[in-house]
Design an enzyme around this catalytic site. Structure first.
Site, PDB file in Angstrom:
ATOM      1  N   ARG A   1      36.999  39.814  36.864  1.00 38.33           N
ATOM      2  CA  ARG A   1      38.432  39.630  36.600  1.00 38.33           C
ATOM      3  C   ARG A   1      38.740  39.358  35.127  1.00 38.33           C
ATOM      4  NH1 ARG A   1      41.682  38.714  41.366  1.00 38.33           N
ATOM      5  NH2 ARG A   1      40.892  40.379  42.651  1.00 38.33           N
TER       6      ARG A   1
ATOM      7  N   ARG B   1      45.497  38.433  34.533  1.00 41.95           N
ATOM      8  CA  ARG B   1      46.592  37.543  34.164  1.00 41.95           C
ATOM      9  C   ARG B   1      46.261  36.478  33.125  1.00 41.95           C
ATOM     10  NH1 ARG B   1      48.154  36.873  40.359  1.00 41.95           N
ATOM     11  NH2 ARG B   1      45.897  36.983  40.343  1.00 41.95           N
TER      12      ARG B   1
ATOM     13  N   ARG C   1      51.688  44.771  32.473  1.00 40.48           N
ATOM     14  CA  ARG C   1      51.997  44.619  33.904  1.00 40.48           C
ATOM     15  C   ARG C   1      53.508  44.530  34.132  1.00 40.48           C
ATOM     16  NH1 ARG C   1      52.824  43.439  38.595  1.00 40.48           N
ATOM     17  NH2 ARG C   1      51.611  42.076  39.945  1.00 40.48           N
TER      18      ARG C   1
ATOM     19  N   ASP D   1      41.112  48.368  42.195  1.00 45.62           N
ATOM     20  CA  ASP D   1      40.916  47.370  43.246  1.00 45.62           C
ATOM     21  C   ASP D   1      39.996  47.947  44.303  1.00 45.62           C
ATOM     22  OD1 ASP D   1      42.321  44.576  43.834  1.00 45.62           O
ATOM     23  OD2 ASP D   1      41.768  45.534  45.712  1.00 45.62           O
TER      24      ASP D   1
ATOM     25  N   TYR E   1      39.069  43.890  55.706  1.00 46.67           N
ATOM     26  CA  TYR E   1      40.489  44.109  55.380  1.00 46.67           C
ATOM     27  C   TYR E   1      41.115  45.153  56.308  1.00 46.67           C
ATOM     28  CZ  TYR E   1      40.438  41.281  51.148  1.00 46.67           C
ATOM     29  OH  TYR E   1      40.376  40.228  50.270  1.00 46.67           O
TER      30      TYR E   1
HETATM   31  O1  CP3 Z   1      38.684  42.710  35.755  1.00 48.38           O
HETATM   32  C1  CP3 Z   1      38.162  43.087  36.840  1.00 48.38           C
HETATM   33  O2  CP3 Z   1      37.295  42.418  37.430  1.00 48.38           O
HETATM   34  C2  CP3 Z   1      38.482  44.488  37.359  1.00 48.38           C
HETATM   35  C3  CP3 Z   1      39.542  44.601  38.275  1.00 48.38           C
HETATM   36  C4  CP3 Z   1      39.439  44.119  39.712  1.00 48.38           C
HETATM   37  C5  CP3 Z   1      40.597  43.745  40.449  1.00 48.38           C
HETATM   38  N1  CP3 Z   1      40.214  43.528  41.742  1.00 48.38           N
HETATM   39  C6  CP3 Z   1      41.953  43.676  39.900  1.00 48.38           C
HETATM   40  C7  CP3 Z   1      42.944  42.801  40.558  1.00 48.38           C
HETATM   41  C8  CP3 Z   1      38.347  44.028  40.583  1.00 48.38           C
HETATM   42  C9  CP3 Z   1      36.871  44.261  40.315  1.00 48.38           C
HETATM   43  C10 CP3 Z   1      38.863  43.662  41.869  1.00 48.38           C
HETATM   44  C11 CP3 Z   1      38.028  43.536  43.079  1.00 48.38           C
HETATM   45  C12 CP3 Z   1      38.602  42.919  44.287  1.00 48.38           C
HETATM   46  N2  CP3 Z   1      39.843  43.081  44.828  1.00 48.38           N
HETATM   47  C13 CP3 Z   1      37.864  42.099  45.175  1.00 48.38           C
HETATM   48  C14 CP3 Z   1      36.406  41.745  45.006  1.00 48.38           C
HETATM   49  C15 CP3 Z   1      36.207  40.642  44.041  1.00 48.38           C
HETATM   50  C16 CP3 Z   1      36.660  39.297  44.554  1.00 48.38           C
HETATM   51  O3  CP3 Z   1      37.612  38.763  43.977  1.00 48.38           O
HETATM   52  O4  CP3 Z   1      36.030  38.804  45.501  1.00 48.38           O
HETATM   53  C17 CP3 Z   1      38.721  41.718  46.218  1.00 48.38           C
HETATM   54  C18 CP3 Z   1      38.380  40.834  47.403  1.00 48.38           C
HETATM   55  C19 CP3 Z   1      39.974  42.366  45.996  1.00 48.38           C
HETATM   56  C20 CP3 Z   1      41.201  42.309  46.844  1.00 48.38           C
HETATM   57  C21 CP3 Z   1      42.321  41.665  46.136  1.00 48.38           C
HETATM   58  N3  CP3 Z   1      42.971  42.206  45.040  1.00 48.38           N
HETATM   59  C22 CP3 Z   1      42.948  40.433  46.442  1.00 48.38           C
HETATM   60  C23 CP3 Z   1      42.529  39.509  47.554  1.00 48.38           C
HETATM   61  C24 CP3 Z   1      43.980  40.241  45.502  1.00 48.38           C
HETATM   62  C25 CP3 Z   1      45.007  39.135  45.467  1.00 48.38           C
HETATM   63  C26 CP3 Z   1      44.483  37.883  44.899  1.00 48.38           C
HETATM   64  C27 CP3 Z   1      44.749  37.761  43.419  1.00 48.38           C
HETATM   65  O5  CP3 Z   1      43.808  37.447  42.664  1.00 48.38           O
HETATM   66  O6  CP3 Z   1      45.908  37.944  43.016  1.00 48.38           O
HETATM   67  C28 CP3 Z   1      43.951  41.347  44.608  1.00 48.38           C
HETATM   68  C29 CP3 Z   1      44.856  41.563  43.454  1.00 48.38           C
HETATM   69  C30 CP3 Z   1      44.248  41.875  42.129  1.00 48.38           C
HETATM   70  N4  CP3 Z   1      43.212  42.728  41.911  1.00 48.38           N
HETATM   71  C31 CP3 Z   1      44.701  41.364  40.869  1.00 48.38           C
HETATM   72  C32 CP3 Z   1      43.879  41.944  39.887  1.00 48.38           C
HETATM   73  C33 CP3 Z   1      43.977  41.776  38.400  1.00 48.38           C
HETATM   74  C34 CP3 Z   1      45.878  40.422  40.646  1.00 48.38           C
HETATM   75  C35 CP3 Z   1      47.168  41.151  40.820  1.00 48.38           C
HETATM   76  C36 CP3 Z   1      48.097  41.136  39.629  1.00 48.38           C
HETATM   77  O7  CP3 Z   1      47.717  41.162  38.450  1.00 48.38           O
HETATM   78  O8  CP3 Z   1      49.284  41.128  39.919  1.00 48.38           O
END
Ligand code: CP3
Length: 341
Positions: free
Chosen positions: A26, A30, A39, A76, A152
């Site tokens: 991540r 943000r 964004r 994602d 999911y």
């Molecule tokens: O920088 C990075 O690591 C690359 C981008 C990345 C995202 N998601 C962007 C993202 C990666 C590698 C993921 C993987 C992901 N997505 C996982 C596996 C890693 C982990 O966290 O266990 C999972 C379970 C998801 C599913 C997911 N996506 C959830 C549960 C959420 C909501 C929770 C949250 O953190 O907001 C997301 C949203 C998400 N994916 C965001 C980002 C940057 C936040 C959304 C935003 O910026 O509005």
């Protein structure tokens, strides 16, 4: 052109490195005001993921701002269920939500096996990012591990227990295997596409590994991860099974280069269980980055020493939280980059 900084690739392959390389789960997101600015221009998270120019821009931001040794493509794990026929929404402040979920044999039969073409926007984002990075650092591609994607697809949203998904494993084992195989085939197509588009390394995220028993994990998760590891021979692959203490020995036997550890896993014990043929990645608690600078430096150096000079890729034990101060993240990265054994 060869990469100017290939530390992470060398560390993954078990080759000698001058210092421990670092990237952060991540890292794009943000915590960066620059990310929030891009964004805000978009209709939402999905539009950002699906617009290659902007996905490329936010992928490169942490390389410039944080100084990490790799970029990870901004996307994602949920793009795979969508490409198979279950679209998702990312609901602000809540997380992912699926309108349709998998309940019956017919639901599974109707799913398609995704191809790289179905995810052309990710392929385009990878190509653009490779050219934008100009060979400065490697680009990491990724996918969810089959069990986490399955969870999911059944549950339809996040969950503390994933009890609906586990219920499906207990009550519909044959259908569960059919669905896991379809996800696995889609994931292999997707990862191969990422490699063809330019990804230098890959990671599988099994974020919900920890809700399964060891026996279930072997039958419904590891078996499919193993098929993916066997199919990916072109670039190094990391398997990150969060909270999966109970299968670390089995992870050591996978046909992959590195294993991700979370902060609850003791480093020496994990090395012992996994063996010496894998690179270990991780494993700082992201919450350390709420502490003061002296504390961050001390604990980071302690972590580096526990892993030792070779076969380690420094990272957190899970993703950065959005309210972590960017300067604390830079302190973590700098401490690692300055440290010599
Ligand atoms: O920088 C990075 O690591 C690359 C981008 C990345 C995202 N998601 C962007 C993202 C990666 C590698 C993921 C993987 C992901 N997505 C996982 C596996 C890693 C982990 O966290 O266990 C999972 C379970 C998801 C599913 C997911 N996506 C959830 C549960 C959420 C909501 C929770 C949250 O953190 O907001 C997301 C949203 C998400 N994916 C965001 C980002 C940057 C936040 C959304 C935003 O910026 O509005």
């Amino acid at each position: 052109m060869p990469l100017k900084n290939d530390l992470i690739l060398r560390a993954a392959r078990g080759e000698k490195v001058e210092r421990t390389p670092v990237w952060l789960m991540r890292q794009a997101g943000r915590i960066l005001p620059e990310y929030r600015k891009v964004r805000a221009k978009m209709g939402g998270f999905k539009e950002l993921v699906e617009t290659p120019e902007f996905a490329c821009e936010v992928t490169i931001q942490p390389v410039d701002i944080l100084g990490v040794d790799a970029a990870i493509i901004f996307s994602d794990i949920l793009v795979i269920p969508e490409a198979m026929g279950l679209p998702y929404q990312m609901i602000e402040a809540k997380g992912p939500w699926f309108e349709k979920t998998i309940k019956t044999a017919n639901d599974i039969a109707q799913l398609k096996i995704a191809t790289a073409d179905d995810l052309h926007y990710v392929m385009d984002a990878i190509k653009l990012t490779k050219s934008g990075l100009n060979d400065r650092v490697p680009l990491i591609g990724f996918a969810g591990a089959p069990w986490t994607i399955f969870a999911y697809m059944i549950e339809g949203s996040g969950s503390k227990t994933f009890s609906q998904a586990k219920k499906f494993l207990y009550t519909q084992p044959i259908l569960s295997h059919q669905l896991l195989q379809k996800i696995t085939d889609s994931t292999i197509n997707y990862l191969k596409g990422q490699i063809s588009s330019g990804a230098d390394m890959l990671q599988l995220f099994d974020s919900w590994a920890g809700v399964l028993s060891p026996e279930q994990y072997r039958e419904f998760a590891l078996k499919y991860i193993s098929k993916i590891c066997d199919a990916i021979t072109e670039v190094p692959l990391t398997v990150f099974a969060k909270d999966a203490h109970f299968v670390r020995k089995d992870l050591g036997e996978l046909n992959c280069n590195s294993i991700g550890l979370d902060w609850t896993m003791d480093i020496a014990e994990s090395r012992e269980l996994i063996g010496n043929t894998k690179t270990l990645q991780g494993n700082m608690d992201p919450c350390l980055l709420y502490a003061d600078y002296t504390h961050i430096k001390q604990d980071t150096i302690k972590m580096l020493k526990s892993f030792g000079p070779q076969r380690h890729i420094a990272n957190l034990g899970h993703g950065l939280y959005p309210d972590i101060d960017k300067d604390k993240v830079i302190c973590f990265v700098e401490t690692i980059k300055e440290f010599r054994f």
